[in-house]
Enzyme design. Structure first.
Site, PDB file in Angstrom:
ATOM      1  N   HIS A  69       1.052   9.178  -5.455  1.00 57.61           N
ATOM      2  CA  HIS A  69       1.439   9.009  -4.238  1.00 57.61           C
ATOM      3  C   HIS A  69       2.771   9.821  -3.742  1.00 57.61           C
ATOM      4  O   HIS A  69       3.893   9.706  -4.600  1.00 57.61           O
ATOM      5  CB  HIS A  69       1.554   7.625  -3.788  1.00 57.61           C
ATOM      6  CG  HIS A  69       0.205   6.893  -3.711  1.00 57.61           C
ATOM      7  ND1 HIS A  69      -0.012   5.610  -4.094  1.00 57.61           N
ATOM      8  CD2 HIS A  69      -1.074   7.167  -3.282  1.00 57.61           C
ATOM      9  CE1 HIS A  69      -1.311   5.163  -3.934  1.00 57.61           C
ATOM     10  NE2 HIS A  69      -1.723   6.227  -3.280  1.00 57.61           N
ATOM     11  N   GLU A  72       6.335   8.796  -3.817  1.00 53.22           N
ATOM     12  CA  GLU A  72       6.614   7.844  -4.765  1.00 53.22           C
ATOM     13  C   GLU A  72       7.485   8.809  -5.878  1.00 53.22           C
ATOM     14  O   GLU A  72       7.269   8.740  -7.047  1.00 53.22           O
ATOM     15  CB  GLU A  72       5.661   6.967  -5.183  1.00 53.22           C
ATOM     16  CG  GLU A  72       5.187   6.003  -4.249  1.00 53.22           C
ATOM     17  CD  GLU A  72       3.767   5.385  -4.514  1.00 53.22           C
ATOM     18  OE1 GLU A  72       3.064   4.845  -3.493  1.00 53.22           O
ATOM     19  OE2 GLU A  72       3.252   5.294  -5.695  1.00 53.22           O
ATOM     20  N   HIS A 198       3.488   4.171  -9.998  1.00 49.23           N
ATOM     21  CA  HIS A 198       3.750   3.924  -8.478  1.00 49.23           C
ATOM     22  C   HIS A 198       4.886   3.408  -8.236  1.00 49.23           C
ATOM     23  O   HIS A 198       5.709   2.802  -9.311  1.00 49.23           O
ATOM     24  CB  HIS A 198       2.654   3.117  -8.101  1.00 49.23           C
ATOM     25  CG  HIS A 198       1.375   3.939  -7.926  1.00 49.23           C
ATOM     26  ND1 HIS A 198       0.553   4.368  -6.867  1.00 49.23           N
ATOM     27  CD2 HIS A 198       0.265   4.178  -9.135  1.00 49.23           C
ATOM     28  CE1 HIS A 198      -0.586   4.878  -7.409  1.00 49.23           C
ATOM     29  NE2 HIS A 198      -0.974   4.750  -8.489  1.00 49.23           N
ATOM     30  N   GLU A 271       4.262  -0.807 -10.678  1.00 48.40           N
ATOM     31  CA  GLU A 271       4.840  -0.359  -9.525  1.00 48.40           C
ATOM     32  C   GLU A 271       6.248  -0.329  -9.766  1.00 48.40           C
ATOM     33  O   GLU A 271       6.810  -1.640 -10.112  1.00 48.40           O
ATOM     34  CB  GLU A 271       4.472  -1.492  -8.505  1.00 48.40           C
ATOM     35  CG  GLU A 271       2.806  -1.372  -8.038  1.00 48.40           C
ATOM     36  CD  GLU A 271       2.772  -0.197  -7.054  1.00 48.40           C
ATOM     37  OE1 GLU A 271       3.693   0.409  -6.705  1.00 48.40           O
ATOM     38  OE2 GLU A 271       1.783   0.032  -6.616  1.00 48.40           O
TER      39      GLU A 271
HETATM   40  N1  LIG Z   1       1.834   2.214  -4.832  1.00 47.28           N
HETATM   41  S1  LIG Z   1       1.031   1.481  -3.504  1.00 47.28           S
HETATM   42  O1  LIG Z   1       0.031   2.374  -3.040  1.00 47.28           O
HETATM   43  O2  LIG Z   1       1.990   0.886  -2.854  1.00 47.28           O
HETATM   44  N2  LIG Z   1       0.067   0.569  -4.359  1.00 47.28           N
HETATM   45  C1  LIG Z   1      -1.099   1.011  -5.204  1.00 47.28           C
HETATM   46  C2  LIG Z   1      -1.463  -0.092  -6.061  1.00 47.28           C
HETATM   47  C3  LIG Z   1      -2.775   0.051  -6.903  1.00 47.28           C
HETATM   48  C4  LIG Z   1      -3.661  -0.757  -7.323  1.00 47.28           C
HETATM   49  O3  LIG Z   1      -3.814  -2.091  -6.756  1.00 47.28           O
HETATM   50  O4  LIG Z   1      -4.236  -0.633  -8.461  1.00 47.28           O
HETATM   51  C5  LIG Z   1      -2.208   1.391  -4.311  1.00 47.28           C
HETATM   52  O5  LIG Z   1      -2.314   0.755  -3.110  1.00 47.28           O
HETATM   53  O6  LIG Z   1      -2.787   2.705  -4.509  1.00 47.28           O
HETATM   54 ZN   LIG Z   2       1.303   4.378  -5.087  1.00 49.46          ZN
END
Ligand SMILES: NS(=O)(=O)N[C@@H](CCC(=O)O)C(=O)O
Ligand SMILES: [Zn+2]
Ligand SMILES: [Ca+2]
Ligand SMILES: [Ca+2]
Length: 313
Positions: A69, A72, A198, A271
Site C-alpha cells: 500500500h 504505508e 502494513h 500492521e
Molecule cells: N493496511 S490496511 O490496508 O489498512 N489493512 C490491510 C489488512 C490486511 C488483512 O486484513 O489481511 C488491508 O486492508 O489490506
Molecule cells: Zn496496508
C-alpha cells in the site's frame, strides 16, 4: 520527495541506492536482484541474505514484503531495516549471524513503488493506497486464492479496495507470486515463513481473511493453532494486538490467504505504528519514529525466522 521534516523516509531512488550499497558492502551474504517490474516500469527489488548467498542451499527460506500500500511508507523503512540489520550485524551479533548462516532471507522492500512515488509527488502526501494501473488496483485484494469470493473487496475501479480485473491482473502481485512459485524446488515450497508489513493499527494478523472460520478449508486444526500461537508470540514481542485477519474485517484476494492457501507458508500481516490515527495522519508518522518503530519488530522477526526452521505442523 517527502515533505520537509520527513527526509528520513526513503524515496524509490534512495531505496535503490541503499540496496545497491548494501550488496556492495556485504557481497558475501547479500545479493540484489528483482522479481520483475511495476506497471510504470520500476524494478521490484529483491534482496537475498544468506551465507554462500550465490548458492541455493538446503536452508529454510523466509520472505518479507513491504509497501503493498503506497502511503504505508513506514513499512518500506521496516524492510530496509531488516536488510540493514542482517547485513551490517552479520559476524558481530550472534543471533543475526546464526540466522544468516542457517536461513535464506528474502526481502522485497517495495511491492508498489509507483504508488509510493505518486503518494509523495510534489512534496505533499496524497493519501494514495493502490497501484497506478488505471484508477488503481488494491494489490492486497489482487492475489489469487479465492479472489473476489467473499465480499472482502470491490469490483468498482474507483474503490480503494478494487480487486482488479482478474487475480494477478496487477504486474506487481504477479511478479511477487511468480517468484514465490519459483521457490517450489523438487515439489516442495522452500519458503516456510512470510510477513507482509502494513500500517497502521499495531496488529499481528494471520489467515484466513476471506472467512471468519478459525479453521478454513486447506487448514487443519493443528495448523490453525500454529498460526495463532506464532502470531500471539510475535505480538507479545512487539506489543501489537494478535488476531485472525477476518476478525478485523473480511478481505479476499489478500496476500496471506494466497501464501497459505496456495503454498502453506506461515504468513502474517503486521500492521505497524501508530495504534490509532486520526484518519490519514496515521499513515504519516514523523520520521523520528522510523528507528524505534522498526527496531520494535526485531524480536518478532527473529521468532518468525526461528519458526521457519521448525518441523511443519
Ligand atoms: N493496511 S490496511 O490496508 O489498512 N489493512 C490491510 C489488512 C490486511 C488483512 O486484513 O489481511 C488491508 O486492508 O489490506
Ligand atoms: Zn496496508
Ligand atoms: Ca546459505
Ligand atoms: Ca534454498
Amino acid at each position: 520527495d517527502f515533505p520537509a521534516g520527513d527526509e528520513g523516509y526513503h524515496t524509490y531512488a534512495e531505496v535503490t541506492a541503499e540496496l545497491r550499497q548494501a550488496a556492495q558492502d556485504h557481497g558475501d551474504v547479500t545479493a540484489l536482484s528483482s522479481v520483475g517490474e511495476s506497471f510504470e516500469g520500476r524494478a521490484l527489488h529483491l534482496v537475498k541474505i544468506s551465507d554462500h548467498v550465490e548458492r541455493d542451499e538446503a536452508e529454510p527460506e523466509v520472505l518479507f514484503t513491504c509497501n503493498q500500500h503506497a502511503r504505508e511508507h513506514l513499512t518500506t523503512e521496516m524492510c530496509l531495516h531488516i536488510v540493514q540489520r542482517f547485513t551490517d550485524s552479520y559476524g558481530h551479533d550472534p543471533v543475526v549471524t546464526q540466522f544468516v548462516d542457517s536461513r535464506e532471507i528474502y526481502v522485497i522492500p517495495t511491492v508498489n513503488p509507483d504508488g509510493a512515488e505518486y503518494d509523495i509527488a510534489g512534496g505533499r502526501y496524497q493519501g494514495w493506497r493502490k497501484n497506478r494501473q488505471g484508477e488503481g488496483t488494491d494489490l492486497n485484494r489482487n492475489w489469487g486464492h479465492r479472489w473476489g469470493c467473499c465480499g472482502g473487496s470491490s469490483g468498482h475501479e474507483g474503490s480503494e479496495t478494487y480487486r482488479g480485473t482478474a487475480a494477478f491482473s496487477a504486474p506487481e502481485t504477479k511478479a511477487v507470486a511468480d517468484f514465490v512459485d519459483s521457490r517450489v524446488v523438487g515439489g516442495t515450497q522452500q519458503i516456510t515463513g512470510h510477513i507482509d508489513f502494513h500500517s497502521y493499527s499495531e496488529l499481528v494478523l494471520w489467515p484466513y481473511g476471506h472467512t471468519t472460520d478459525d479453521v478454513g478449508e486447506g487448514m487443519t486444526p493443528d495448523q490453525a493453532q500454529r498460526l495463532r500461537s506464532v502470531g500471539e508470540e510475535m505480538a507479545a514481542a512487539n506489543g501489537y494486538t494478535p488476531q485472525q485477519s477476518s476478525d478485523l474485517y473480511v478481505t479476499d484476494g489478500d496476500i496471506n490467504d494466497w501464501m497459505w492457501g496456495r503454498h502453506r507458508i506461515l504468513s502474517f500481516t503486521f500492521e505497524m505504528y501508530p495504534a490509532d490515527g486520526p484518519g490519514l495522519d496515521g499513515f504519516y508518522p514523523p520520521d523520528e519514529q522510523i528507528r524505534p518503530q522498526t527496531e520494535r519488530n526485531d524480536a518478532a522477526v527473529d521468532i518468525l525466522l526461528r519458526e521457519a526452521g521448525a518441523d511443519r505442523a
